[in-house]
Design a protein around this motif. Structure first.
Motif, PDB file in Angstrom:
ATOM      1  N   VAL A  33       0.840  -1.205   0.000  1.00 43.68           N
ATOM      2  CA  VAL A  33       0.000   0.000   0.000  1.00 43.68           C
ATOM      3  C   VAL A  33       0.877   1.258   0.000  1.00 43.68           C
ATOM      4  N   LEU A  34       1.962   1.243   0.780  1.00 41.56           N
ATOM      5  CA  LEU A  34       2.867   2.405   0.775  1.00 41.56           C
ATOM      6  C   LEU A  34       3.481   2.582  -0.613  1.00 41.56           C
ATOM      7  N   HIS A  35       3.867   1.485  -1.222  1.00 40.48           N
ATOM      8  CA  HIS A  35       4.443   1.563  -2.566  1.00 40.48           C
ATOM      9  C   HIS A  35       3.420   2.109  -3.559  1.00 40.48           C
ATOM     10  N   ARG A  36       2.194   1.636  -3.476  1.00 41.08           N
ATOM     11  CA  ARG A  36       1.153   2.108  -4.398  1.00 41.08           C
ATOM     12  C   ARG A  36       0.941   3.629  -4.272  1.00 41.08           C
ATOM     13  N   ASP A  37       0.898   4.110  -3.035  1.00 38.70           N
ATOM     14  CA  ASP A  37       0.477   5.498  -2.823  1.00 38.70           C
ATOM     15  C   ASP A  37       1.608   6.499  -2.720  1.00 38.70           C
ATOM     16  N   PHE A  38       2.843   6.043  -2.486  1.00 40.60           N
ATOM     17  CA  PHE A  38       3.916   7.015  -2.218  1.00 40.60           C
ATOM     18  C   PHE A  38       5.189   6.836  -3.021  1.00 40.60           C
ATOM     19  N   ARG A  39       5.198   5.918  -3.980  1.00 43.07           N
ATOM     20  CA  ARG A  39       6.438   5.789  -4.728  1.00 43.07           C
ATOM     21  C   ARG A  39       6.572   6.967  -5.696  1.00 43.07           C
ATOM     22  N   ARG A  40       7.818   7.411  -5.883  1.00 41.76           N
ATOM     23  CA  ARG A  40       8.036   8.571  -6.739  1.00 41.76           C
ATOM     24  C   ARG A  40       8.086   8.189  -8.213  1.00 41.76           C
ATOM     25  N   GLY A  41       8.603   6.992  -8.530  1.00 41.88           N
ATOM     26  CA  GLY A  41       8.665   6.552  -9.918  1.00 41.88           C
ATOM     27  C   GLY A  41       9.922   7.005 -10.634  1.00 41.88           C
ATOM     28  N   ARG A  42      10.562   8.065 -10.129  1.00 42.25           N
ATOM     29  CA  ARG A  42      11.787   8.511 -10.803  1.00 42.25           C
ATOM     30  C   ARG A  42      13.045   8.118 -10.031  1.00 42.25           C
ATOM     31  N   ASP A  43      12.943   7.057  -9.261  1.00 40.27           N
ATOM     32  CA  ASP A  43      14.099   6.492  -8.582  1.00 40.27           C
ATOM     33  C   ASP A  43      13.770   5.032  -8.261  1.00 40.27           C
ATOM     34  N   ASP A  44      14.812   4.246  -8.039  1.00 38.18           N
ATOM     35  CA  ASP A  44      14.593   2.904  -7.517  1.00 38.18           C
ATOM     36  C   ASP A  44      13.880   3.028  -6.176  1.00 38.18           C
ATOM     37  N   VAL A  45      13.091   2.044  -5.848  1.00 39.33           N
ATOM     38  CA  VAL A  45      12.359   2.135  -4.586  1.00 39.33           C
ATOM     39  C   VAL A  45      12.379   0.797  -3.851  1.00 39.33           C
ATOM     40  N   THR A  46      12.566   0.885  -2.548  1.00 38.00           N
ATOM     41  CA  THR A  46      12.497  -0.290  -1.683  1.00 38.00           C
ATOM     42  C   THR A  46      11.630   0.048  -0.474  1.00 38.00           C
ATOM     43  N   VAL A  47      10.674  -0.807  -0.169  1.00 38.29           N
ATOM     44  CA  VAL A  47       9.902  -0.688   1.071  1.00 38.29           C
ATOM     45  C   VAL A  47       9.973  -2.047   1.760  1.00 38.29           C
ATOM     46  N   LEU A  48      10.513  -2.063   2.962  1.00 42.26           N
ATOM     47  CA  LEU A  48      10.647  -3.310   3.707  1.00 42.26           C
ATOM     48  C   LEU A  48       9.947  -3.135   5.050  1.00 42.26           C
ATOM     49  N   ALA A  49       8.976  -3.973   5.318  1.00 44.08           N
ATOM     50  CA  ALA A  49       8.254  -3.910   6.596  1.00 44.08           C
ATOM     51  C   ALA A  49       8.396  -5.253   7.288  1.00 44.08           C
ATOM     52  N   ILE A  50       8.765  -5.226   8.570  1.00 40.28           N
ATOM     53  CA  ILE A  50       8.890  -6.489   9.288  1.00 40.28           C
ATOM     54  C   ILE A  50       8.374  -6.325  10.712  1.00 40.28           C
ATOM     55  N   ALA A  51       7.539  -7.281  11.099  1.00 42.05           N
ATOM     56  CA  ALA A  51       7.027  -7.287  12.471  1.00 42.05           C
ATOM     57  C   ALA A  51       8.059  -7.965  13.361  1.00 42.05           C
ATOM     58  N   LEU A  52       8.399  -7.319  14.464  1.00 43.98           N
ATOM     59  CA  LEU A  52       9.439  -7.861  15.356  1.00 43.98           C
ATOM     60  C   LEU A  52       8.798  -8.856  16.318  1.00 43.98           C
ATOM     61  N   GLU A  53       8.266  -9.889  15.739  1.00 42.06           N
ATOM     62  CA  GLU A  53       7.602 -10.938  16.516  1.00 42.06           C
ATOM     63  C   GLU A  53       7.596 -12.203  15.662  1.00 42.06           C
ATOM     64  N   GLY A  54       7.532 -13.323  16.312  1.00 43.55           N
ATOM     65  CA  GLY A  54       7.405 -14.580  15.573  1.00 43.55           C
ATOM     66  C   GLY A  54       8.575 -14.855  14.658  1.00 43.55           C
ATOM     67  N   ILE A  55       9.721 -14.242  14.931  1.00 40.49           N
ATOM     68  CA  ILE A  55      10.841 -14.437  14.028  1.00 40.49           C
ATOM     69  C   ILE A  55      11.905 -15.326  14.665  1.00 40.49           C
ATOM     70  N   ARG A  56      11.571 -15.966  15.772  1.00 47.12           N
ATOM     71  CA  ARG A  56      12.553 -16.865  16.393  1.00 47.12           C
ATOM     72  C   ARG A  56      12.735 -18.081  15.509  1.00 47.12           C
ATOM     73  N   ASP A  57      13.965 -18.410  15.230  1.00 46.26           N
ATOM     74  CA  ASP A  57      14.213 -19.568  14.353  1.00 46.26           C
ATOM     75  C   ASP A  57      14.293 -20.849  15.182  1.00 46.26           C
TER      76      ASP A  57
END
Ligand SMILES: [Mn+2]
Length: 337
Positions: free
Chosen positions: A313-337
């Motif tokens: 959703v952030l990419h859809r609504d806020f990407r500029r288009g005139r640069d490479d774009v990365t959006v990374l979202a991670i919940a700090l839970e449930g990530i125990r290996d």
């Protein structure tokens, strides 16, 4: 188990007409093979892609399908995101098979929910985002991770890079924005990512020293590194240059500060910041291909959806288009290996 994963860009496919669905299915097929999905799972993935693509045309007129391999804790899977700017829909009602906003057949969301191993959706007046992930059945332990990465319009080389490491209850995340865009930016970003992969949990000063050395022969770039320890609930963040970072918890969003400079070229010092008791919070890292003026509170309920939907959703609504774009979202839970 351990995970040390070099990030890849998303495959973003515009869907404006039915003739594009065959191509989308073939791309998905390649992704399925790349991720090692068995025949049954690959078949489910093909159905998911066709259903999501058809939905985009039927309910929004057009939209985008994003495809990527996703790391599960035990095995790889494939993710499909369908993103549109249509009129949205009432999700609860659409999940009842047969319900349709168009009076034709149902939206198929119920079917999608059964085909996919992970399914989630977010819709409001600005449009809809639907997530489906397919893993080899029974083997999936999904990561609460969302990534959208896309090169500048018209380029295939991506000057942004991301990397993810899970190791004994520790999570390491890297985002790099190589200076400019195109293949030289990509070379800079990948040089940094390769160096990072070898020492993701070094403390920030020596780690940035390594990154700086690795990127010296390139044009350099902006770098941010986050290290989270599930045992202590503490997050450490350090950045040089223009990578945005936001930590979303119960209170106000916290912006994580980077210092000025260019890794591989010149920066004066690295400073790391520690954040205690952040278990359960959401970390979002983004390159400057995304505008920074977004506020997740403008999207009621989105904070609690799957992080893949937040990135989309952030990419859809806020990407500029005139640069490479990365959006990374991670919940700090449930990530125990
Ligand atoms: Mn940039």
């Amino acid at each position: 188990m351990e995970l040390n994963l070099r990030g890849t860009p998303s495959e973003v496919l515009p869907i404006d007409e039915a003739s594009q669905l065959g191509h989308a299915r073939r791309v998905a097929q390649r992704r399925a093979e790349g991720a090692g999905l068995d025949e049954t799972a690959a078949g489910r993935l093909a159905l998911v892609v066709m259903e999501l693509g058809t939905n985009l045309l039927k309910h929004a007129g057009s939209g985008l399908l994003y495809l990527r391999a996703v790391p599960g804790l035990d095995c790889q899977g494939v993710e499909v995101l369908a993103v549109d700017r249509g009129p949205g829909f009432e999700l609860g009602r659409c999940l009842v098979d047969g319900y349709s906003t168009r009076g034709t057949q149902g939206t198929g969301l119920g079917a999608l929910q059964r085909l996919a191993d992970v399914f989630d959706a977010y819709a409001d007046a600005r449009g809809a985002a639907i997530l489906a992930r397919v893993y080899p059945r029974g083997a999936a332990r999904d990561l609460p991770l969302g990534i959208v990465q896309q090169p500048i319009d018209g380029e295939t080389a991506c000057g942004d890079a991301w990397h993810l490491v899970l190791q004994r209850g520790r999570l390491g995340v890297l985002v790099i924005d190589g200076l400019g865009h195109g293949s030289e930016a990509e070379r800079a970003a990948q040089a940094g990512a390769a160096a990072y992969a070898g020492a993701p949990f070094d403390s920030p000063a020596p780690l940035f020293g390594e990154l700086n050395r690795a990127m010296t022969a390139t044009r350099g770039g902006a770098v941010a590194v986050a290290q989270y320890d599930a045992a202590t609930g503490c997050l450490t963040f350090a950045g040089i240059g223009n990578i945005g970072a936001t930590l979303l918890g119960p209170g106000k969003p916290r912006g994580l500060a980077s210092l000025p400079g260019i890794v591989g070229n010149q920066f004066r010092k690295v400073q790391s910041f520690a954040y205690e008791d952040v278990a359960g919070q959401l970390l979002i890292l983004f390159s400057d291909g995304l505008q920074s003026r977004w506020n997740l509170d403008d999207y009621p309920g989105l904070r609690h959806r799957h992080p893949a939907l937040i990135a989309a959703v952030l990419h859809r609504d806020f990407r500029r288009g005139r640069d490479d774009v990365t959006v990374l979202a991670i919940a700090l839970e449930g990530i125990r290996d």
